[in-house]
Design a protein around this motif. Structure first.
Motif, mmCIF file in Angstrom:
data_model
loop_
_atom_site.group_PDB
_atom_site.id
_atom_site.type_symbol
_atom_site.label_atom_id
_atom_site.label_comp_id
_atom_site.label_asym_id
_atom_site.label_seq_id
_atom_site.Cartn_x
_atom_site.Cartn_y
_atom_site.Cartn_z
ATOM 1 N N LEU A 184 17.267 5.972 16.880
ATOM 2 C CA LEU A 184 18.692 6.195 17.079
ATOM 3 C C LEU A 184 19.208 5.457 18.320
ATOM 4 O O LEU A 184 20.335 4.948 18.325
ATOM 5 C CB LEU A 184 18.984 7.690 17.206
ATOM 6 C CG LEU A 184 20.463 8.083 17.309
ATOM 7 C CD1 LEU A 184 21.248 7.580 16.113
ATOM 8 C CD2 LEU A 184 20.606 9.591 17.461
ATOM 9 N N ALA A 185 18.388 5.388 19.356
ATOM 10 C CA ALA A 185 18.809 4.692 20.577
ATOM 11 C C ALA A 185 19.091 3.215 20.290
ATOM 12 O O ALA A 185 20.036 2.641 20.840
ATOM 13 C CB ALA A 185 17.736 4.823 21.652
ATOM 14 N N ASP A 186 18.282 2.580 19.425
ATOM 15 C CA ASP A 186 18.508 1.180 19.067
ATOM 16 C C ASP A 186 19.758 1.036 18.211
ATOM 17 O O ASP A 186 20.536 0.092 18.373
ATOM 18 C CB ASP A 186 17.296 0.619 18.316
ATOM 19 C CG ASP A 186 16.073 0.467 19.206
ATOM 20 O OD1 ASP A 186 16.251 0.264 20.425
ATOM 21 O OD2 ASP A 186 14.955 0.546 18.695
ATOM 22 N N TRP A 187 19.955 1.974 17.291
ATOM 23 C CA TRP A 187 21.143 1.952 16.422
ATOM 24 C C TRP A 187 22.399 2.076 17.279
ATOM 25 O O TRP A 187 23.359 1.338 17.119
ATOM 26 C CB TRP A 187 21.045 3.110 15.428
ATOM 27 C CG TRP A 187 21.695 2.861 14.101
ATOM 28 C CD1 TRP A 187 21.100 2.387 12.974
ATOM 29 C CD2 TRP A 187 23.075 3.086 13.760
ATOM 30 N NE1 TRP A 187 22.015 2.301 11.944
ATOM 31 C CE2 TRP A 187 23.233 2.730 12.396
ATOM 32 C CE3 TRP A 187 24.183 3.543 14.454
ATOM 33 C CZ2 TRP A 187 24.450 2.825 11.734
ATOM 34 C CZ3 TRP A 187 25.400 3.638 13.790
ATOM 35 C CH2 TRP A 187 25.529 3.279 12.454
ATOM 36 N N LYS A 188 22.354 2.992 18.226
ATOM 37 C CA LYS A 188 23.500 3.223 19.105
ATOM 38 C C LYS A 188 23.761 2.013 19.994
ATOM 39 O O LYS A 188 24.917 1.673 20.267
ATOM 40 C CB LYS A 188 23.250 4.464 19.967
ATOM 41 C CG LYS A 188 24.411 4.829 20.901
ATOM 42 C CD LYS A 188 24.108 6.110 21.653
ATOM 43 C CE LYS A 188 25.269 6.493 22.570
ATOM 44 N NZ LYS A 188 25.506 5.498 23.624
ATOM 45 N N ARG A 189 22.717 1.340 20.450
ATOM 46 C CA ARG A 189 22.892 0.166 21.312
ATOM 47 C C ARG A 189 23.683 -0.924 20.593
ATOM 48 O O ARG A 189 24.554 -1.571 21.183
ATOM 49 C CB ARG A 189 21.530 -0.385 21.730
ATOM 50 C CG ARG A 189 21.610 -1.500 22.772
ATOM 51 C CD ARG A 189 20.334 -2.292 22.857
ATOM 52 N NE ARG A 189 20.096 -3.087 21.666
ATOM 53 C CZ ARG A 189 19.063 -2.919 20.842
ATOM 54 N NH1 ARG A 189 18.144 -1.990 21.085
ATOM 55 N NH2 ARG A 189 18.925 -3.673 19.762
ATOM 56 N N VAL A 190 23.406 -1.119 19.319
ATOM 57 C CA VAL A 190 24.123 -2.116 18.537
ATOM 58 C C VAL A 190 25.605 -1.751 18.441
ATOM 59 O O VAL A 190 26.481 -2.598 18.628
ATOM 60 C CB VAL A 190 23.501 -2.263 17.131
ATOM 61 C CG1 VAL A 190 24.333 -3.209 16.271
ATOM 62 C CG2 VAL A 190 22.067 -2.770 17.238
ATOM 63 N N ILE A 191 25.889 -0.489 18.159
ATOM 64 C CA ILE A 191 27.280 -0.039 18.067
ATOM 65 C C ILE A 191 27.968 -0.167 19.427
ATOM 66 O O ILE A 191 29.109 -0.624 19.530
ATOM 67 C CB ILE A 191 27.353 1.415 17.576
ATOM 68 C CG1 ILE A 191 26.718 1.542 16.181
ATOM 69 C CG2 ILE A 191 28.794 1.901 17.558
ATOM 70 C CD1 ILE A 191 27.387 0.736 15.104
ATOM 71 N N ASP A 192 27.261 0.231 20.480
ATOM 72 C CA ASP A 192 27.841 0.154 21.827
ATOM 73 C C ASP A 192 28.178 -1.293 22.204
ATOM 74 O O ASP A 192 29.224 -1.564 22.812
ATOM 75 C CB ASP A 192 26.875 0.736 22.861
ATOM 76 C CG ASP A 192 26.822 2.255 22.822
ATOM 77 O OD1 ASP A 192 27.707 2.860 22.194
ATOM 78 O OD2 ASP A 192 25.907 2.835 23.430
ATOM 79 N N THR A 193 27.295 -2.218 21.840
ATOM 80 C CA THR A 193 27.521 -3.629 22.173
ATOM 81 C C THR A 193 28.630 -4.230 21.328
ATOM 82 O O THR A 193 29.581 -4.820 21.839
ATOM 83 C CB THR A 193 26.228 -4.443 21.969
ATOM 84 O OG1 THR A 193 25.212 -3.938 22.833
ATOM 85 C CG2 THR A 193 26.467 -5.916 22.272
ATOM 86 N N ASN A 194 28.507 -4.091 20.013
ATOM 87 C CA ASN A 194 29.392 -4.804 19.104
ATOM 88 C C ASN A 194 30.756 -4.162 18.928
ATOM 89 O O ASN A 194 31.703 -4.834 18.496
ATOM 90 C CB ASN A 194 28.721 -4.938 17.730
ATOM 91 C CG ASN A 194 27.461 -5.774 17.790
ATOM 92 O OD1 ASN A 194 27.151 -6.380 18.809
ATOM 93 N ND2 ASN A 194 26.721 -5.804 16.701
#
Length: 251
Positions: free
Chosen positions: A101-111
């Motif tokens: 989930l942390a990786d999934w969230k990082r993508v959303i946070d960045t993009n």
């Protein structure tokens, strides 16, 4: 002097976009996750085009760096006329629900979140100077999904919705917002693929080839400049016709 901000522009697509705006007489501000990389690229751009070019290291996970960058641009007297959002986090290619989930969230946070913050700062300044343009570089995977990239696809689809909302909300202030829906681009990732894979991807496109950096840059300039003064809320495909077809054509 009008300034265009281009994210993720220390190399590749973003760098060529920066060159296109410089050729048209804009000053440019480019970002990279690594400050030294952005600064070095900006120095070369300034040397080559004899126009102001500034480079900033901006970590998408630290929004305070966005504040600092815009404060520095204010001190330099930069007048923001356009912002082109190129930088993106591709995420990890994994089956659904196997991505942490942390990786999934990082993508959303960045993009999504980081791009929103960059645009929020730019739009506030554009309002004071009579308007400007926002250009999101999206992906055709937001329209037709590929396997195992749910975070990336969700983030790019969110940008399409965000752009339409901004076109409506910011239109009265003279600010336009559009999305380029990119397919494959002849970048380092593409060129690193096996030749057979590259050929297959080119053959998927009805015109038989994919976009070069310059193709993206020309469309970014068109949408980011007064050339497209009545174009807003649009989604322009730059994928060789891939989205236009139901099934790939066999050649």
């Amino acid at each position: 002097m009008k300034t265009c901000i281009i994210t993720g522009a220390a190399e590749g697509t973003g760098y060529v976009v920066a060159e296109r705006f410089l050729k048209a007489g804009y000053a440019v501000c480019i970002t990279s996750r690594r400050a030294e990389k952005a600064e070095k690229a900006a120095q070369k751009l300034q040397q080559d085009y004899q126009l102001p070019a500034w480079g900033f290291g901006v970590d998408p996970m630290d929004l305070s760096q966005v504040d600092s960058m815009y404060a520095a641009l204010d001190e330099k007297g930069a007048e923001i006329g356009a912002i082109v959002l190129v930088a993106a986090d591709l995420g990890i290619g994994q089956p659904p629900f196997e991505t942490p989930l942390a990786d999934w969230k990082r993508v959303i946070d960045t993009n999504v979140i980081w791009n929103y913050s960059m645009v929020e700062h730019a739009a506030g300044r554009m309002k004071k100077t009579g308007g400007g343009a926002i250009v999101f570089v999206g992906s055709n995977t937001a329209v037709r999904a590929i396997p195992n990239r749910s975070a990336y696809i969700a983030s790019k689809a969110a940008l399409q919705g965000l752009s339409k909302a901004l076109a409506v909300d910011l239109g009265p202030d003279g600010i336009r917002s559009n999305v380029i829906i990119c397919g494959n681009i002849e970048n380092e990732r593409f060129l690193a693929l096996d030749e057979s894979v590259r050929q297959e991807r080119c053959q998927r496109a009805p015109i038989g080839h994919i976009a070069a950096y310059e193709d993206v840059a020309e469309l970014c300039y068109f949408l980011g400049s007064p050339l497209s003064r009545v174009v807003t809320g649009a989604e322009v495909a730059l994928d060789g016709g891939v989205l236009a077809q139901l099934m790939p054509v066999k050649r």
